[in-house]
Design a protein around this motif. Structure first.
Motif, mmCIF file in Angstrom:
data_model
loop_
_atom_site.group_PDB
_atom_site.id
_atom_site.type_symbol
_atom_site.label_atom_id
_atom_site.label_comp_id
_atom_site.label_asym_id
_atom_site.label_seq_id
_atom_site.Cartn_x
_atom_site.Cartn_y
_atom_site.Cartn_z
ATOM 1 N N UNK B 173 0.830 -1.216 0.000
ATOM 2 C CA UNK B 173 0.000 0.000 0.000
ATOM 3 C C UNK B 173 0.860 1.260 0.000
ATOM 4 N N UNK B 174 2.205 1.054 -0.030
ATOM 5 C CA UNK B 174 3.118 2.184 -0.070
ATOM 6 C C UNK B 174 3.295 2.848 1.276
ATOM 7 N N UNK B 175 3.081 2.127 2.335
ATOM 8 C CA UNK B 175 3.219 2.714 3.680
ATOM 9 C C UNK B 175 4.413 2.074 4.374
ATOM 10 N N UNK B 176 5.262 2.938 4.940
ATOM 11 C CA UNK B 176 6.400 2.442 5.711
ATOM 12 C C UNK B 176 5.900 1.943 7.067
ATOM 13 N N UNK B 177 6.231 0.754 7.428
ATOM 14 C CA UNK B 177 5.699 0.192 8.681
ATOM 15 C C UNK B 177 6.175 0.975 9.897
ATOM 16 N N UNK B 178 7.442 1.440 9.837
ATOM 17 C CA UNK B 178 7.975 2.183 10.978
ATOM 18 C C UNK B 178 7.188 3.463 11.232
ATOM 19 N N UNK B 179 6.674 4.037 10.135
ATOM 20 C CA UNK B 179 5.962 5.301 10.264
ATOM 21 C C UNK B 179 4.602 5.136 10.947
ATOM 22 N N UNK B 180 4.056 3.964 10.837
ATOM 23 C CA UNK B 180 2.712 3.770 11.413
ATOM 24 C C UNK B 180 2.754 2.913 12.683
ATOM 25 N N UNK B 181 3.977 2.679 13.174
ATOM 26 C CA UNK B 181 4.124 1.793 14.350
ATOM 27 C C UNK B 181 3.248 2.202 15.514
ATOM 28 N N UNK B 182 3.211 3.533 15.796
ATOM 29 C CA UNK B 182 2.450 3.989 16.951
ATOM 30 C C UNK B 182 0.945 3.780 16.747
ATOM 31 N N UNK B 183 0.538 3.868 15.448
ATOM 32 C CA UNK B 183 -0.884 3.687 15.138
ATOM 33 C C UNK B 183 -1.350 2.279 15.512
ATOM 34 N N UNK B 184 -0.419 1.375 15.446
ATOM 35 C CA UNK B 184 -0.804 -0.023 15.673
ATOM 36 C C UNK B 184 -0.531 -0.495 17.102
ATOM 37 N N UNK B 185 -0.091 0.423 17.950
ATOM 38 C CA UNK B 185 0.239 0.014 19.327
ATOM 39 C C UNK B 185 -1.022 -0.337 20.111
ATOM 40 N N UNK B 186 -0.996 -1.442 20.796
ATOM 41 C CA UNK B 186 -2.145 -1.956 21.583
ATOM 42 C C UNK B 186 -1.925 -1.604 23.059
ATOM 43 N N UNK B 187 -2.900 -0.956 23.675
ATOM 44 C CA UNK B 187 -2.751 -0.569 25.081
ATOM 45 C C UNK B 187 -3.697 -1.394 25.960
ATOM 46 N N UNK B 188 -3.189 -1.961 27.035
ATOM 47 C CA UNK B 188 -4.070 -2.742 27.912
ATOM 48 C C UNK B 188 -4.870 -1.832 28.852
ATOM 49 N N UNK B 189 -6.029 -2.318 29.308
ATOM 50 C CA UNK B 189 -6.807 -1.613 30.338
ATOM 51 C C UNK B 189 -6.420 -2.235 31.680
ATOM 52 N N UNK B 190 -5.820 -1.435 32.535
ATOM 53 C CA UNK B 190 -5.321 -1.974 33.816
ATOM 54 C C UNK B 190 -6.451 -2.110 34.830
ATOM 55 N N UNK B 191 -6.380 -3.144 35.635
ATOM 56 C CA UNK B 191 -7.400 -3.341 36.680
ATOM 57 C C UNK B 191 -6.917 -2.673 37.962
ATOM 58 N N UNK B 192 -7.716 -1.745 38.490
ATOM 59 C CA UNK B 192 -7.350 -1.011 39.704
ATOM 60 C C UNK B 192 -8.483 -1.078 40.721
#
Lengths: 306, 438
Positions: B173-192
């Motif tokens: 698709x012409x997209x550099x993977x390094x450039x979109x790395x943050x877009x694909x970051x998965x964040x967990x929901x912490x239990x508090x």
């Protein structure tokens, strides 16, 4: 004064009438023997005196008090089936049973009885290491360790050898001499004859005998001949005036019909065989028991009912 | 001393002085939490044998990548170089050419190789994996093994294949993977946990991380503890009474005490045995909690409730069990009656998961207020992470108290008649007749 007074007591289990309208007085300080065939109602009566079973009707007074739900600590009870905690030590078990009766000075009493019945060396052994005879003696001590005023013994001599039976008999007589009332049931008629002041027989739930041995025997009169005949029973058959001949091997017992002269019967016997011994006697308790509860009585009762 | 106390003392000594009690005390928690302990003990004790995996790649895109990834993994993680020890399985990839004419036969051959342990598994990659939405059927990736569902190799393959496919799709698709790395970051929901105020200083305290122990292990532990108490104090009553009946000890005892005193002595003995066990666990648990500094993580306010509910539960179940013991004529009768008699302690164990997940649901509340289940389920709810209304444990306690009184009263009526009945089979109609007519 009576230790136990039973009035018109009836107890049923489902359709079976175990005890039927029974009345009985047990005088203080006496030894009262309960006899009767298996299932006649002896144990049920004893359990009612112990307040383990409650009568359907009638009243039971012990030491003058009516039994109404409360157990009395002044009664020692030896059930027919022995029940001991097998994992407990003998001394510990006896103290426990004595404590349940609110017995006093139990430590000393337990030791005294253990010594008297030659069980002291077994005091710290577990019950399951004892022989049957020893267990029975332990059960007997458990019955008397709290010094009760009334002792109820259901078949106390069953399974005991003659030596141990004598030991128990002597203790029972000793307790009686100290004023304790003793009720015991037995199938051993000789023991009942020798030990009991009074004998009570129950048959099919009903009282059929009650009194001293002499009174009971007098009811039947001197209707028994004990003889030794050289040719045994065959020579004694079909004699006029003889109702029944019982062979004891060395001795033959003849029951004579009322109104017949023993001398005439003796003469008839001597015509058949040589008689080496002859005695006119009252019937034994064993004989009376069999007359009431034996097959002949059963047959007679069946015929009368049909 | 009253006769009940004398019976209690004998009963207690007979139970507690035995080696069986000590062994049972030590073994019960081990058996109950056996799987948890086993998991902890055997963590790291993994199978390190080599895995041969066949790859049938219809896309001609992925097989080489898997081969390279496996070789890299074998170099990096299979050996602990410091300890000079193999710590994980090595993966060896065998690339198989697809059989377009008879793919089923190829799958059968590979399956036979798995069965004969020549292969660990084989994976078949569809031809359309790069464009799954265009043709989902051609985009399937299937993993075949004897334990495919729980096989760790499947998870590893899934990660490798999907990471590579994402990379290819982005590149095309012409997209550099390094450039979109943050877009694909998965964040967990912490239990508090919830925020609270310090009672001494009045300061608002930071919420603490809500751990698995608080959420799951503590309620489970509380419930198991109650179950152990029942097994220790109530269940043995059935056999003990049955033995006293069949060995004719009961008749001797009944020559000295009333049937109700007899039964109460035994019941209180059971309660005393249970409380001894509970106290031993409480002291040992206290030491562990103190050493591991876990006091803040545990609902210690539940402890008095455990004592109260344990006592009433022993009475409630023990009354019935003693009565049933009196009804039994032999060990077989006792065995048959034990299971239905302890159902009030068994059924809550099956309800554990839904009640931990939603301790304040109508389902959990209703069941925990049903007296036979109350001791275990109310404590389960009280130990869970949600706060339950304060009135509920008290109402539950009152219900259990009433139920225990009824149980002991009915049990006493059955006990009185049945204890001297020999040879009567334990029929329900008979038990009910004794209970209600005496």
């Amino acid at each position: 004064m009576n230790t136990v007074e039973i009035r018109n007591v009836t107890k049923t289990f489902g359709d079976v009438v175990a005890v039927d309208d029974l009345s009985l007085d047990v005088p203080q300080g006496s030894i009262y023997g309960f006899i009767g065939p298996n299932g006649a109602g002896k144990t049920t009566t004893l359990r009612m005196i112990m307040n383990i079973f409650y009568p359907d009707s009638g009243t039971i007074h012990v030491f003058g008090n009516r039994l109404q739900g409360a157990c009395t600590d002044a009664i020692g009870y030896l059930p027919e089936e022995r029940g001991l905690y097998k994992k407990m030590k003998v001394r510990e078990l006896l103290r426990f049973y004595g404590e349940l009766k609110n017995g006093r000075d139990l430590k000393r009493e337990v030791n005294r009885w253990l010594e008297k019945l030659s069980l002291l060396e077994w005091a710290d052994k577990k019950v399951d290491t004892l022989s049957k005879g020893m267990s029975q003696k332990v059960q007997f001590i458990a019955t008397i360790v709290s010094n009760p005023d009334l002792i109820i013994l259901d078949e106390p001599f069953t399974g005991l050898d003659p030596v141990n039976a004598d030991v128990i008999r002597e203790v029972v007589l000793e307790l009686q001499a100290r004023g304790t009332t003793v009720i015991f049931s037995t199938h051993d008629m000789n023991m009942a004859e020798r030990m009991c002041d009074f004998i009570f027989m129950i048959y099919k739930g009903r009282k059929v005998l009650d009194g001293t041995l002499t009174d009971i025997q007098n009811e039947y009169g001197s209707d028994t001949l004990r003889v030794r005949a050289e040719d045994g029973v065959p020579a004694l058959q079909n004699l006029a005036g003889v109702e029944k001949v019982t062979d004891f091997g060395q001795l033959q017992e003849l029951r004579i019909t009322q109104g017949h002269d023993p001398q005439q019967i003796l003469a008839a016997m001597m015509a058949n065989t040589r008689i080496t011994s002859f005695e006119v006697a009252k019937p034994s308790l064993h004989d009376i028991f069999v007359r009431i509860a034996g097959p002949e009585a059963e047959e007679k009762s069946r015929v009368e009912n049909t | 001393m009253s006769k009940i106390l004398k019976l209690l003392r004998r009963e207690y000594r007979a139970s507690v002085r035995t080696k069986g009690f000590i062994i049972g005390l030590a073994l019960a928690p081990i058996l109950m939490s056996g799987s948890l302990i086993a998991m902890a003990l055997f963590r790291g004790k993994v199978d390190t044998s080599d895995r041969w995996i066949a790859v049938v790649d219809h896309s001609n895109e992925v097989a080489g990548v898997i081969l390279a990834a496996a070789e890299a993994r074998n170099d990096q993680v299979v050996y602990d170089k410091e300890k000079d020890k193999k710590v994980k399985s090595a993966y060896f990839i065998e690339i198989i050419d697809p059989d377009t004419l008879n793919p089923a036969m190829l799958r059968l051959q590979l399956s036979d190789r798995v069965r004969s342990r020549d292969l660990h598994a084989f994976v078949e990659i569809g031809s359309g994996v790069l464009s799954p939405q265009a043709n989902p059927e051609e985009a399937r990736i299937t993993y075949h093994a004897e334990n495919a569902a729980i096989d760790e190799v499947r998870g590893w393959l899934s990660g490798q294949i999907n990471n590579y496919l994402r990379h290819v799709r982005l590149t095309r698709a012409g997209i550099e993977e390094d450039a979109v790395g943050e877009m694909l970051t998965w964040l967990p929901v912490e239990s508090m946990g919830l925020i609270s105020r310090d009672e001494e200083t009045g300061q608002v305290q930071e919420a603490e991380r809500s751990s698995e122990m608080e959420a799951v292990l503590t309620p489970i532990f509380t419930m198991f503890l109650m179950f152990i108490m029942v097994m220790m104090g109530a269940v043995p009553l059935l056999n003990a009474v049955m033995e006293e009946k069949t060995q004719r000890i009961a008749e001797v005892i009944l020559g000295s005490v009333r049937p109700f005193q007899f039964m109460m002595g035994k019941l209180l003995g059971g309660v005393a045995v249970s409380l001894t066990g509970l106290s031993v666990y409480a002291v040992l648990g206290g030491i562990v909690v103190y050493r591991l500094d876990l006091a803040d993580k545990l609902p210690l306010n539940v402890l008095p409730w455990i004592y109260a509910y344990a006592v009433l539960m022993i009475f409630m179940l023990g009354g019935g069990l003693a009565a049933l013991g009196a009804v039994c004529n032999d060990a077989k009768d006792a065995q048959n009656l034990t299971m239905p008699a302890i159902l009030p302690a068994m059924i809550p164990m099956f309800l554990l998961v839904p009640i931990i997940e939603a301790p304040n649901s109508a389902f959990a509340t209703t069941l925990s207020l049903f007296p036979p289940f109350t001791p275990m389920l109310m404590l389960l709810r009280m130990s869970a992470f949600e706060t339950i209304p304060l009135w509920q444990p008290w109402v539950g306690l009152l219900g259990v108290l009433l139920f225990a009184l009824i149980s002991v009263w009915l049990g006493g009526r059955i006990f009185r008649v049945a204890i001297l009945m020999q040879g009567q089979p334990p029929k329900l109609s008979l038990i009910l007749r004794w209970a209600f007519r005496g």
